[in-house]
Design a protein around this motif. Structure first.
Motif, PDB file in Angstrom:
ATOM      1  N   LEU A 234     -46.697  89.568 -27.932  1.00  0.00           N
ATOM      2  CA  LEU A 234     -47.683  89.628 -29.012  1.00  0.00           C
ATOM      3  C   LEU A 234     -47.236  90.594 -30.102  1.00  0.00           C
ATOM      4  N   ALA A 235     -46.571  91.675 -29.705  1.00  0.00           N
ATOM      5  CA  ALA A 235     -46.055  92.621 -30.700  1.00  0.00           C
ATOM      6  C   ALA A 235     -44.995  91.960 -31.578  1.00  0.00           C
ATOM      7  N   LEU A 236     -44.187  91.073 -31.007  1.00  0.00           N
ATOM      8  CA  LEU A 236     -43.176  90.362 -31.794  1.00  0.00           C
ATOM      9  C   LEU A 236     -43.832  89.413 -32.797  1.00  0.00           C
ATOM     10  N   LEU A 237     -44.966  88.837 -32.429  1.00  0.00           N
ATOM     11  CA  LEU A 237     -45.702  88.000 -33.382  1.00  0.00           C
ATOM     12  C   LEU A 237     -46.200  88.843 -34.548  1.00  0.00           C
ATOM     13  N   LEU A 238     -46.663  90.035 -34.250  1.00  0.00           N
ATOM     14  CA  LEU A 238     -47.081  90.948 -35.309  1.00  0.00           C
ATOM     15  C   LEU A 238     -45.905  91.304 -36.212  1.00  0.00           C
ATOM     16  N   ILE A 280     -29.925  84.803 -29.825  1.00  0.00           N
ATOM     17  CA  ILE A 280     -29.197  85.868 -29.136  1.00  0.00           C
ATOM     18  C   ILE A 280     -30.196  86.898 -28.631  1.00  0.00           C
ATOM     19  N   LYS A 281     -30.254  87.096 -27.337  1.00  0.00           N
ATOM     20  CA  LYS A 281     -31.206  88.044 -26.763  1.00  0.00           C
ATOM     21  C   LYS A 281     -30.679  89.456 -26.921  1.00  0.00           C
ATOM     22  N   LEU A 282     -31.393  90.247 -27.699  1.00  0.00           N
ATOM     23  CA  LEU A 282     -30.963  91.611 -28.006  1.00  0.00           C
ATOM     24  C   LEU A 282     -31.805  92.619 -27.231  1.00  0.00           C
ATOM     25  N   PRO A 283     -31.233  93.727 -26.828  1.00  0.00           N
ATOM     26  CA  PRO A 283     -31.995  94.746 -26.090  1.00  0.00           C
ATOM     27  C   PRO A 283     -32.764  95.665 -27.030  1.00  0.00           C
ATOM     28  N   GLY A 284     -33.823  96.265 -26.503  1.00  0.00           N
ATOM     29  CA  GLY A 284     -34.549  97.309 -27.209  1.00  0.00           C
ATOM     30  C   GLY A 284     -35.059  96.895 -28.565  1.00  0.00           C
ATOM     31  N   VAL A 285     -34.802  97.772 -29.548  1.00  0.00           N
ATOM     32  CA  VAL A 285     -35.322  97.564 -30.889  1.00  0.00           C
ATOM     33  C   VAL A 285     -34.626  96.402 -31.598  1.00  0.00           C
ATOM     34  N   GLY A 286     -33.480  95.970 -31.104  1.00  0.00           N
ATOM     35  CA  GLY A 286     -32.724  94.908 -31.757  1.00  0.00           C
ATOM     36  C   GLY A 286     -33.509  93.627 -31.910  1.00  0.00           C
ATOM     37  N   VAL A 287     -34.294  93.251 -30.909  1.00  0.00           N
ATOM     38  CA  VAL A 287     -35.051  92.008 -30.997  1.00  0.00           C
ATOM     39  C   VAL A 287     -36.138  92.110 -32.065  1.00  0.00           C
ATOM     40  N   TYR A 288     -36.713  93.310 -32.235  1.00  0.00           N
ATOM     41  CA  TYR A 288     -37.742  93.494 -33.253  1.00  0.00           C
ATOM     42  C   TYR A 288     -37.149  93.385 -34.656  1.00  0.00           C
ATOM     43  N   VAL A 289     -35.961  93.939 -34.849  1.00  0.00           N
ATOM     44  CA  VAL A 289     -35.290  93.832 -36.150  1.00  0.00           C
ATOM     45  C   VAL A 289     -34.943  92.385 -36.450  1.00  0.00           C
ATOM     46  N   SER A 290     -34.478  91.669 -35.440  1.00  0.00           N
ATOM     47  CA  SER A 290     -34.107  90.265 -35.625  1.00  0.00           C
ATOM     48  C   SER A 290     -35.318  89.415 -35.996  1.00  0.00           C
ATOM     49  N   VAL A 291     -36.438  89.622 -35.312  1.00  0.00           N
ATOM     50  CA  VAL A 291     -37.659  88.868 -35.620  1.00  0.00           C
ATOM     51  C   VAL A 291     -38.192  89.257 -36.996  1.00  0.00           C
TER      52      VAL A 291
END
Length: 387
Positions: A234-238, A280-291
């Motif tokens: 849900l945080a990634l949707l935000l 590409i599945k990124l760890p930690g904060v990387g996925v948030y930056v990508s989204v």
């Protein structure tokens, strides 16, 4: 527009709860059907509201649409099961579909010359502010009060907004009377050299809204299938919708400087790139930056289409053109949740869903490039002078 942004995201926010409620018996396929029913209502509302707005005026149609979808959204909170819930989503969609063509037509008619791009994108930040607040509310409200509280909270702002619109919002252009009022704004879309552009705008809007609704409906579930917890999903949707707001603020300024056509093509191209990178599945904060980066380009691409449409057609068909692009594009909005639900059911949503969305964005870039440069000489300054 923030209230419509609420509706954009709220189904995606409550779906994880509904899918795990045994009394409703939903699965990804039946949940997609509910989403489709609501979007059909939005499509019908958008197609109908454009001509009605050009005929009866912007202000009155804004009051009608906001009042209707707010009341029906409130009723969604009391639906006892999926059938009535789907019916209410359809009826609320009729009003929701009409808001966008009315609001964009008005803001372009009040905008200063050469500022139509930024005026449209700034307006549409309200759309994504509503989406961000809804994502945040989902995190805060659903664990304690349940999903029904989301629809109550989404409808309450209308109690303040509708009286303010009634008292304070002026009409942007006078309602035409006499022979001018009998002209068919729909016919304008297909004659005088506008046919190719109309078809190209429809295809581009289809692709743009497929991305917007596909991602907002299913991103939490896609990320859960990739191994993320519900709170993180849900945080990634935000974060996706925070990126949308940043993208809108940037896209409008770019469009005013280099032209709305060039910026729209560039934005769809960048959206394709960053959607592919989400595989590409990124760890930690990387996925948030990508989204976040995906959100910057995906959502503002579609808003630039609306800005392009609003500047391309003459004033007497402006709301009709926006409504048709939005309405036909809603077929893409219907397909987006269906595509996501199908991929989830097949166990292919991650990573193949992001590849599919990237292809959709690339097709949008190609189709909008078919449209020529701005044809309408009906500038904002001239519109206000004649008004």
């Amino acid at each position: 527009m923030a209230l419509e942004g609420f509706d954009l995201v709220v189904l995606g926010v409550v779906l994880p709860s509904l899918l795990r409620d045994p009394s409703w018996g939903l699965n990804p396929a039946s949940a997609s059907l509910i989403s489709v029913v609501g979007l059909v209502g939005v499509m019908v509302g958008a197609l109908a509201a454009g001509p009605l707005t050009d005929r009866f005026g912007r202000r009155s149609m804004l009051l009608v649409t906001v009042t209707s979808f707010s009341v029906l959204t409130l009723l969604c909170a009391f639906a006892p099961g999926p059938v009535l819930f789907g019916v209410l989503r359809f009826l609320a969609g009729l009003g929701l579909g009409g808001v966008l063509p009315v609001a964009i037509a008005m803001v372009n008619e009040f905008a200063r010359s050469g500022r139509g791009g930024s005026a449209t994108t700034v307006l549409m930040t309200g759309y994504h502010v509503g989406a961000v607040l809804t994502s945040l509310l989902g995190i805060l409200v659903i664990p304690g009060l349940g999903w029904r509280a989301m629809f109550v909270l989404g409808a309450l702002p209308a109690l303040v907004l509708v009286p303010l619109v009634w008292l304070r919002l002026p009409e942007s252009i006078p309602v035409e009377r006499g022979p001018a009022a009998r002209r068919n704004p729909i016919a304008t879309l297909f004659r005088g050299g506008y046919l190719r552009a109309t078809l190209a705008f429809w295809i581009t809007s289809f692709m743009g809204l497929l991305l917007v609704y596909g991602l907002n409906t299913w991103l939490p579930e896609i990320m859960r299938s990739a191994g993320y917890a519900l709170g993180a999903a849900l945080a990634l949707l935000l974060v996706l919708n925070v990126g949308a707001i940043l993208g809108l603020l940037l896209a409008g300024r770019v469009a005013d400087k280099i032209g709305v056509r060039t910026s729209t093509i560039a934005w769809f191209t960048a959206a394709a790139l960053f959607l592919a990178l989400l595989s590409i599945k990124l760890p930690g904060v990387g996925v948030y930056v990508s989204v976040l980066l995906a959100g910057v380009f995906v959502f503002s691409s579609q808003v630039l289409v609306y800005a392009y449409v609003s500047q391309y057609y003459p004033a007497e068909a402006r709301a009709t053109a926006i409504g048709s692009a939005s309405g036909v594009g809603r077929l893409g909005a219907i397909c987006g949740p269906v595509v996501g639900g199908t991929l989830l059911s097949a166990g292919l949503a991650y990573p193949w869903g992001f590849y599919a969305f990237a292809v959709v964005a690339a097709v949008g870039a190609v189709s909008v490039s078919v449209v020529g440069r701005i044809r309408s000489t009906d500038t904002p300054d001239r519109r206000m002078e004649t008004a």
